[in-house]
Design a protein around this motif. Structure first.
Motif, PDB file in Angstrom:
ATOM      1  N   ASN A  73       0.829  -1.212   0.000  1.00 32.12           N
ATOM      2  CA  ASN A  73       0.000   0.000   0.000  1.00 32.12           C
ATOM      3  C   ASN A  73       0.864   1.263   0.000  1.00 32.12           C
ATOM      4  O   ASN A  73       0.559   2.255  -0.674  1.00 32.12           O
ATOM      5  CB  ASN A  73      -0.925  -0.008   1.212  1.00 32.12           C
ATOM      6  CG  ASN A  73      -1.847   1.198   1.248  1.00 32.12           C
ATOM      7  OD1 ASN A  73      -2.727   1.355   0.426  1.00 32.12           O
ATOM      8  ND2 ASN A  73      -1.632   2.059   2.237  1.00 32.12           N
ATOM      9  N   ASN A  74       1.973   1.233   0.750  1.00 30.53           N
ATOM     10  CA  ASN A  74       2.842   2.411   0.842  1.00 30.53           C
ATOM     11  C   ASN A  74       3.581   2.689  -0.461  1.00 30.53           C
ATOM     12  O   ASN A  74       3.894   3.842  -0.771  1.00 30.53           O
ATOM     13  CB  ASN A  74       3.859   2.225   1.969  1.00 30.53           C
ATOM     14  CG  ASN A  74       3.200   2.238   3.341  1.00 30.53           C
ATOM     15  OD1 ASN A  74       2.098   2.760   3.496  1.00 30.53           O
ATOM     16  ND2 ASN A  74       3.874   1.672   4.330  1.00 30.53           N
ATOM     17  N   THR A  75       3.842   1.624  -1.235  1.00 26.43           N
ATOM     18  CA  THR A  75       4.553   1.828  -2.498  1.00 26.43           C
ATOM     19  C   THR A  75       3.616   2.193  -3.646  1.00 26.43           C
ATOM     20  O   THR A  75       4.086   2.502  -4.748  1.00 26.43           O
ATOM     21  CB  THR A  75       5.307   0.535  -2.884  1.00 26.43           C
ATOM     22  OG1 THR A  75       4.372  -0.553  -2.995  1.00 26.43           O
ATOM     23  CG2 THR A  75       6.353   0.191  -1.831  1.00 26.43           C
ATOM     24  N   ALA A  76       2.303   2.162  -3.396  1.00 26.17           N
ATOM     25  CA  ALA A  76       1.312   2.522  -4.426  1.00 26.17           C
ATOM     26  C   ALA A  76       1.589   1.776  -5.728  1.00 26.17           C
ATOM     27  O   ALA A  76       1.765   2.365  -6.795  1.00 26.17           O
ATOM     28  CB  ALA A  76       1.306   4.028  -4.655  1.00 26.17           C
ATOM     29  N   SER A  77       1.646   0.474  -5.612  1.00 27.44           N
ATOM     30  CA  SER A  77       1.992  -0.371  -6.760  1.00 27.44           C
ATOM     31  C   SER A  77       1.028  -0.166  -7.920  1.00 27.44           C
ATOM     32  O   SER A  77      -0.191  -0.235  -7.766  1.00 27.44           O
ATOM     33  CB  SER A  77       1.982  -1.844  -6.340  1.00 27.44           C
ATOM     34  OG  SER A  77       2.194  -2.664  -7.452  1.00 27.44           O
ATOM     35  N   THR A  78       1.600   0.117  -9.094  1.00 30.24           N
ATOM     36  CA  THR A  78       0.770   0.322 -10.285  1.00 30.24           C
ATOM     37  C   THR A  78       0.271  -0.993 -10.867  1.00 30.24           C
ATOM     38  O   THR A  78      -0.542  -0.994 -11.792  1.00 30.24           O
ATOM     39  CB  THR A  78       1.591   1.065 -11.366  1.00 30.24           C
ATOM     40  OG1 THR A  78       2.783   0.308 -11.652  1.00 30.24           O
ATOM     41  CG2 THR A  78       1.965   2.454 -10.889  1.00 30.24           C
ATOM     42  N   SER A  79       0.780  -2.123 -10.335  1.00 29.75           N
ATOM     43  CA  SER A  79       0.323  -3.416 -10.842  1.00 29.75           C
ATOM     44  C   SER A  79      -1.071  -3.762 -10.338  1.00 29.75           C
ATOM     45  O   SER A  79      -1.705  -4.682 -10.849  1.00 29.75           O
ATOM     46  CB  SER A  79       1.302  -4.523 -10.428  1.00 29.75           C
ATOM     47  OG  SER A  79       1.354  -4.645  -9.019  1.00 29.75           O
ATOM     48  N   LEU A  80      -1.537  -3.012  -9.338  1.00 23.65           N
ATOM     49  CA  LEU A  80      -2.872  -3.252  -8.802  1.00 23.65           C
ATOM     50  C   LEU A  80      -3.907  -2.463  -9.582  1.00 23.65           C
ATOM     51  O   LEU A  80      -3.669  -1.311  -9.979  1.00 23.65           O
ATOM     52  CB  LEU A  80      -2.937  -2.856  -7.323  1.00 23.65           C
ATOM     53  CG  LEU A  80      -2.110  -3.686  -6.337  1.00 23.65           C
ATOM     54  CD1 LEU A  80      -2.270  -3.131  -4.938  1.00 23.65           C
ATOM     55  CD2 LEU A  80      -2.525  -5.147  -6.383  1.00 23.65           C
ATOM     56  N   SER A  81      -5.057  -3.055  -9.757  1.00 22.03           N
ATOM     57  CA  SER A  81      -6.164  -2.344 -10.398  1.00 22.03           C
ATOM     58  C   SER A  81      -6.668  -1.257  -9.464  1.00 22.03           C
ATOM     59  O   SER A  81      -6.436  -1.311  -8.241  1.00 22.03           O
ATOM     60  CB  SER A  81      -7.293  -3.321 -10.713  1.00 22.03           C
ATOM     61  OG  SER A  81      -7.876  -3.797  -9.512  1.00 22.03           O
ATOM     62  N   PRO A  82      -7.356  -0.241  -9.977  1.00 21.96           N
ATOM     63  CA  PRO A  82      -7.912   0.810  -9.104  1.00 21.96           C
ATOM     64  C   PRO A  82      -8.807   0.232  -8.009  1.00 21.96           C
ATOM     65  O   PRO A  82      -8.788   0.707  -6.872  1.00 21.96           O
ATOM     66  CB  PRO A  82      -8.698   1.690 -10.077  1.00 21.96           C
ATOM     67  CG  PRO A  82      -8.023   1.487 -11.391  1.00 21.96           C
ATOM     68  CD  PRO A  82      -7.577   0.054 -11.409  1.00 21.96           C
TER      69      PRO A  82
END
Length: 462
Positions: free
Chosen positions: A224-233
């Motif tokens: 969550n802290n790294t705001a991974s772009t691999s996750l969908s919105p």
């Protein structure tokens, strides 16, 4: 008479008179004679205790023997009597087949549990015969809307009438009540197929261990802290909601209402929250947030192949589910084993998150006292990187409290000792009577759920 015996779907000899029972079989006559032999005052010894339910309420069967070695059964429909085996008492008949028990106060080597009732009198007990087991010798035959079955008690053979058919080899336990009617007792094995136990057998092997649960929360916090772009919105929102809802240590130590909210939204009460539709609690409940996160990641094949811990999230949900299932039981279960209410709180302390286990249990010796006088046993399990494992074991009764700290790490023991004086004064300032405050060093282990094969599950205590 056991009023809920209809729930067993077996009623023996309905409508029969005492004389016809005696004429049919020597076994029934023997049970009748045993009841008649009860003296007006007799020393009895408790041999065992069983729990069952009728009319939606709990009941207790006490298997006892008189001083003439005569076996009997006492039916207790009041508060459960916390006795152990070999507890002695005086049996007094107060009416026809009604009795009271006065427990001895001089039993040597008595346990704490039996000490709790020494010298007390228990009224309104029903007297019945000893319990016997009957085995069906053949399949039932239908007659006038009921079923006739030949049975044996191991010595004698006779027939009984039941409302549902019995198959050859079926076993039923019965006793003779004060009205000379055979009453069926739920078999000890009848709960083996209870849906709660079947569900527990499926959930238990899948659950994460406590260290794995703690590690998963930390891993999700890092993602969550790294705001991974691999996750969908959708997954990002579900993950952010999960992390934001974790209780903070600073809030819990300053506000009792914050601790209450954290316990209510720790997962075990998720279904109750759904039923009551409290939006604030629905959005902060741990189990519901984990479920939302699992659903959003399962819907995305990319995320499932992107090393996101979807399987661990599912197994974290199973840990909460296992904990829930351990606190349910079939009310007809005999010799049910009880578990304390267990709450697990992932607590944030700045950038660190630790899993704290809280266990709450009522002292079984206080079943008969008013609610406000009951003694509660509370245990908190901690495992911080800087302290190692340590526990706080607390006994609370009204304004009296006893506290024991148990830790593995020597430095943690020293740190606790340095703070004990301050803690005691803080409790005294709140008008709390500190009866004990101590610390000791020991090896601690995680409390693991027992196999559901031989144990029972209990109702939620609080």
């Amino acid at each position: 008479m056991i009023p809920d015996i209809k729930n067993t779907n077996h009623q023996a000899l309905p409508g029969k008179t005492p004389s016809s029972l005696s004429a049919q079989t020597g076994t029934i006559s023997q049970l009748q004679s045993e009841i008649k032999l009860i003296q007006s005052l007799s020393l009895i010894k408790v041999q065992g205790s069983e729990s069952l339910s009728f009319q939606g309420k709990p009941a207790q069967l006490l298997s006892v023997t008189t001083n003439q070695q005569q076996p009997l059964t006492l039916i207790n429909t009041g508060p459960r009597i916390p006795v152990d085996s070999q507890q002695t008492a005086e049996l007094t008949l107060t009416a026809k087949h009604q009795a009271s028990l006065t427990f001895s106060d001089n039993k040597p080597n008595s346990s704490i549990q039996s000490n709790a009732i020494q010298g007390s009198t228990i009224n309104n007990l029903s007297v019945a015969s000893r319990i016997i087991s009957l085995t069906a010798l053949s399949a039932s035959s239908s007659t006038n809307g009921s079923y006739l079955t030949s049975v044996s008690d191991g010595n004698n053979q006779f027939q009984i009438t039941s409302q549902t058919p019995l198959q050859k080899g079926d076993s039923v336990r019965v006793l003779l009540d004060s009205n000379n009617q055979l009453q069926v007792i739920p078999n000890k094995t009848t709960v083996a197929s209870a849906p709660q136990i079947d569900a527990l057998k499926q959930s238990l092997p899948k659950q994460l261990s406590a260290p794995e649960m703690s590690q998963l929360i930390k891993q999700l916090q890092e993602i969550n802290n790294t705001a991974s772009t691999s996750l969908s919105p959708q997954s990002q929102r579900a993950l952010a909601q999960l992390i934001q809802s974790l209780p903070a240590l600073e809030q819990l130590t300053q506000s009792p209402s914050a601790m209450k909210h954290a316990i209510q939204t720790s997962g075990p009460f998720a279904e109750s929250l759904l039923k009551n539709a409290n939006i604030n609690e629905l959005n902060t409940d741990l189990k519901l947030n984990l479920t939302r996160l699992e659903n959003t990641t399962n819907d995305s094949p990319v995320q499932r192949s992107n090393n996101f811990p979807t399987e661990q999230v599912a197994n974290a949900i199973e840990r909460i589910t296992t904990n829930q299932l351990r606190h349910f039981s079939d009310l007809n279960q005999v010799n049910a084993q009880t578990y304390p209410l267990q709450i697990e709180l992932p607590i944030k302390d700045n950038q660190n998150t630790s899993l704290v286990q809280l266990q709450i249990d009522q002292d079984t010796h206080d079943n008969a006292v008013p609610d406000h006088e009951r003694r509660w046993l509370v245990k908190l399990n901690f495992d911080f990187e800087e302290t190692g494992r340590f526990e706080v074991r607390t006994s609370i009764q009204e304004n009296k409290v006893g506290i024991l700290f148990a830790a593995e790490n020597t430095d943690t023991i020293k740190a606790i000792k340095q703070q004990m004086g301050k803690l005691k004064q803080q409790l005294i300032d709140k008008n709390i009577d500190v009866q004990r405050l101590d610390v000791f060093q020991t090896k601690l282990q995680e409390d693991k759920p027992k196999s559901p094969t031989q144990t029972s599950l209990i109702d939620v205590r609080t």
